[in-house]
Design a protein around this motif. Structure first.
Motif, short mmCIF file in Angstrom:
data_model
loop_
_atom_site.label_atom_id
_atom_site.label_comp_id
_atom_site.label_asym_id
_atom_site.label_seq_id
_atom_site.Cartn_x
_atom_site.Cartn_y
_atom_site.Cartn_z
N GLY A 53 -19.24 15.76 -12.83
CA GLY A 53 -19.76 14.86 -11.80
C GLY A 53 -19.08 15.12 -10.48
N ARG A 54 -17.80 14.88 -10.43
CA ARG A 54 -16.93 15.28 -9.33
C ARG A 54 -15.52 15.40 -9.89
NH1 ARG A 54 -16.20 9.63 -5.92
NH2 ARG A 54 -18.22 10.22 -5.00
N PRO A 55 -14.63 16.18 -9.29
CA PRO A 55 -13.26 16.26 -9.79
C PRO A 55 -12.60 14.88 -9.85
CG PRO A 55 -13.67 18.03 -8.24
CD PRO A 55 -14.88 17.12 -8.18
N VAL A 56 -11.67 14.73 -10.78
CA VAL A 56 -10.94 13.47 -10.97
C VAL A 56 -10.01 13.25 -9.78
CG1 VAL A 56 -9.09 12.42 -12.35
CG2 VAL A 56 -11.11 13.41 -13.46
N ILE A 57 -9.88 11.98 -9.36
CA ILE A 57 -8.96 11.62 -8.28
C ILE A 57 -7.82 10.79 -8.86
CG2 ILE A 57 -8.67 10.30 -6.15
CD1 ILE A 57 -11.47 11.05 -5.37
N VAL A 58 -6.60 11.23 -8.59
CA VAL A 58 -5.39 10.50 -8.98
C VAL A 58 -4.67 10.11 -7.70
CG1 VAL A 58 -3.21 10.61 -10.27
CG2 VAL A 58 -5.21 11.88 -11.07
N GLN A 59 -4.12 8.90 -7.66
CA GLN A 59 -3.41 8.43 -6.48
C GLN A 59 -1.97 8.16 -6.85
OE1 GLN A 59 -2.06 5.30 -5.58
NE2 GLN A 59 -1.65 5.90 -3.48
N ALA A 60 -1.04 8.54 -5.97
CA ALA A 60 0.37 8.46 -6.34
C ALA A 60 1.22 7.63 -5.39
CB ALA A 60 0.96 9.88 -6.43
N GLY A 61 0.63 6.82 -4.55
CA GLY A 61 1.43 6.00 -3.63
C GLY A 61 1.62 4.60 -4.15
N GLY A 62 2.84 4.04 -3.96
CA GLY A 62 3.13 2.70 -4.46
C GLY A 62 3.12 1.62 -3.39
N SER A 63 2.80 1.97 -2.14
CA SER A 63 2.74 0.96 -1.08
C SER A 63 1.51 0.09 -1.25
CB SER A 63 2.70 1.65 0.29
OG SER A 63 1.50 2.38 0.43
N ASP A 64 1.44 -0.99 -0.48
CA ASP A 64 0.26 -1.85 -0.54
C ASP A 64 -0.99 -1.06 -0.18
OD1 ASP A 64 1.82 -4.01 -1.24
OD2 ASP A 64 1.96 -4.81 0.80
N GLN A 65 -0.87 -0.20 0.85
CA GLN A 65 -2.03 0.60 1.27
C GLN A 65 -2.43 1.57 0.16
OE1 GLN A 65 0.95 0.33 2.88
NE2 GLN A 65 0.70 0.60 5.10
N GLY A 66 -1.43 2.16 -0.50
CA GLY A 66 -1.71 3.09 -1.57
C GLY A 66 -2.40 2.43 -2.74
N ARG A 67 -1.98 1.23 -3.08
CA ARG A 67 -2.59 0.53 -4.22
C ARG A 67 -4.03 0.11 -3.90
NH1 ARG A 67 2.49 -2.94 -6.85
NH2 ARG A 67 3.90 -1.14 -6.94
N ARG A 68 -4.29 -0.27 -2.66
CA ARG A 68 -5.67 -0.58 -2.28
C ARG A 68 -6.55 0.67 -2.35
NH1 ARG A 68 -3.10 -4.03 1.52
NH2 ARG A 68 -3.26 -2.43 3.14
N LEU A 69 -6.00 1.79 -1.86
CA LEU A 69 -6.74 3.05 -1.92
C LEU A 69 -7.03 3.41 -3.38
CD1 LEU A 69 -7.88 5.62 -0.57
CD2 LEU A 69 -5.57 6.59 -0.68
N ALA A 70 -6.04 3.23 -4.25
CA ALA A 70 -6.23 3.53 -5.67
C ALA A 70 -7.35 2.69 -6.26
CB ALA A 70 -4.93 3.28 -6.43
N GLY A 71 -7.35 1.39 -5.97
CA GLY A 71 -8.39 0.53 -6.50
C GLY A 71 -9.78 0.91 -6.01
N ARG A 72 -9.85 1.43 -4.79
CA ARG A 72 -11.15 1.77 -4.21
C ARG A 72 -11.71 3.09 -4.73
NH1 ARG A 72 -13.41 4.25 0.33
NH2 ARG A 72 -11.41 5.05 1.10
N VAL A 73 -10.85 4.11 -4.92
CA VAL A 73 -11.40 5.44 -5.20
C VAL A 73 -10.80 6.16 -6.40
CG1 VAL A 73 -11.96 5.78 -2.75
CG2 VAL A 73 -9.77 6.64 -3.65
N ALA A 74 -9.64 5.76 -6.89
CA ALA A 74 -8.93 6.58 -7.88
C ALA A 74 -9.49 6.39 -9.28
CB ALA A 74 -7.44 6.27 -7.86
N ASP A 75 -9.40 7.47 -10.06
CA ASP A 75 -9.67 7.40 -11.49
C ASP A 75 -8.40 7.11 -12.28
OD1 ASP A 75 -12.51 8.32 -11.38
OD2 ASP A 75 -11.56 10.09 -10.53
#
Length: 428
Positions: A195-217
């Protein structure tokens, strides 16, 4: 252990070149040039696949590193390394770290999708923002980009990359005009087998966690206690729901530093030997960078002063990992060790990422406890010395997990996304 969960534990391997301990190169099992030889990387990939691990991760930083401070000082491009490993493997996922701060989204979308094709749908992208001042200097900048600005660029960067990947499936051009990028293009490549490559997010800041919730697998998180891990788990999944996604669309995978032995005494002895072969100042230098305070100036036999554990006076100027700092400070506040006690205990329990020093049976107990109680969907394992630590994982840890019904007997899916979906008990 709590109510039964569907699926199984997700297991990745964080390939820190030779291992997470800086002295990992000091062994007869390795040649000094192994980190730049294709045979070494193919061997690691084949070992990970023999263990039927879901994925291997490779970090990256576009700057030179000090080998006395950084366990993975040699930096080869992850997409090229994993393209080489793809030829020696057929199932294990291949996750490449790439920064949104100093890459170009159109070029990167093409490069990562190329890796995805040559690996038959096994590619993933570990999304990071570059925070080290030395990286900014390599790109001709007098100062580093502020954290909020880095994450604003990251949000837009991810949208451009995923939009371009989707263009290969829909045939529509991506027309994007934002604060950081203007794109009117479509990738001239077939669509991904997953479908599309898997996205992993590695930031622990508030901004990183929001980004993870929005786009990360998946999230590559830093956790030292199951209590904080469960809070992080709930937070990211709440962000996913707020973004209109299913809560279980994001898998949470804390890093776990490992030293294994046939007995706890043997494992501690190995840990001590490996750490004592390295530079004496390594632990203080790493901790100083991680919490933003020069630990070398503290009294070793006194507890950490309260002002050291307080929030940074200017969070925007803090260049370390917010996630690492939160985990470390929480652990220090909970246990109230002296500086000397903490530095020594991190050999066994981790600093930033959690740690485990003990037997394979004890490690499986740890994995099962966190998994059953909703602290994690799996782990990114980080052996002290990769070349022999990975063999113990393949030959001893994985069979124990299988006997407890926590891990599959063999690969059941072909793509990395398929591995993650099957682990979560979803259709692949």
């Amino acid at each position: 252990m709590g109510s039964e969960r569907r699926g199984h534990v997700i297991l990745g391997l964080n390939v820190l070149v030779l291992g997470y301990v800086p002295s990992a190169w000091q062994t007869e099992l390795l040649d000094p040039l192994d980190p730049v030889r294709a045979d070494y990387w193919r061997r690691i990939g084949a070992l990970a696949e023999r263990a039927t691990l879901d994925a291997v991760f490779l970090a990256d930083s576009p700057s030179l590193s000090d080998p006395s401070y950084d366990a993975g000082a040699t930096r080869l491009d992850p997409t090229i390394i994993w393209s080489t490993v793809a030829r020696a493997t057929s199932r294990v996922g291949l996750i490449a770290t790439a920064s949104t701060t100093f890459n170009d989204p159109v070029e990167f979308a093409r490069r990562l999708l190329t890796l995805d094709h040559v690996s038959a749908g096994r590619a993933g992208w570990n999304v990071v923002t570059s925070r080290h001042p030395g990286v900014a200097e390599n790109f001709g900048l007098p100062a580093h980009i502020a954290r909020d600005d880095r994450y604003a660029r990251a949000d837009e960067f991810v949208d451009v990359v995923t939009g371009l990947w989707d263009s290969t499936r829909t045939g529509d051009r991506l027309r994007h005009e934002g604060e950081h990028f203007r794109v009117d293009d479509a990738l001239a490549l077939p669509s991904s087998a997953q479908g599309r490559p898997v996205i992993v997010q590695a930031g622990g800041s508030d901004q990183g966690r929001r980004l993870a919730g929005r786009v990360a697998d998946a999230v590559f998180s830093a956790e030292l206690t199951p209590q904080s891990a469960r809070a992080h788990y709930r937070e990211v999944r709440d962000h996913a729901v707020a973004a209109g996604r299913a809560a279980d669309s994001v898998s949470i995978l804390p890093g776990l530093l490992l030293t294994l032995g046939s007995t706890e005494e043997e494992a501690r002895r190995r840990s001590d030997e490996l750490h004592e072969q390295g530079p004496p100042a390594y632990a203080t230098a790493w901790l100083s960078q991680a919490i933003g305070y020069d630990v070398a100036g503290l009294a070793l036999d006194e507890p950490f002063p309260d002002d050291v554990l307080a929030e940074p006076a200017d969070p925007a100027a803090f260049t370390g990992s917010i996630g690492f700092r939160q985990s470390i400070v929480e652990r220090i506040r909970q246990d109230r060790p002296t500086v000397r006690e903490y530095l020594r205990e991190t050999r066994y329990t981790g600093s930033g990422h959690g740690g485990f020093t003990g037997t394979p049976e004890g490690l499986v107990d740890r994995i099962e406890s966190w998994y059953r109680t909703g602290a994690a969907d799996g782990f990114n394992l980080q052996p002290d010395r990769l070349i022999d630590g990975l063999e113990v994982i393949a030959d001893e840890v994985i069979p124990l997990l299988r006997r407890r019904g926590l891990f599959r007997e063999d690969y059941e899916t072909e793509t990395l996304r398929g591995h993650l979906n099957a682990a979560q008990g979803s259709a692949s």
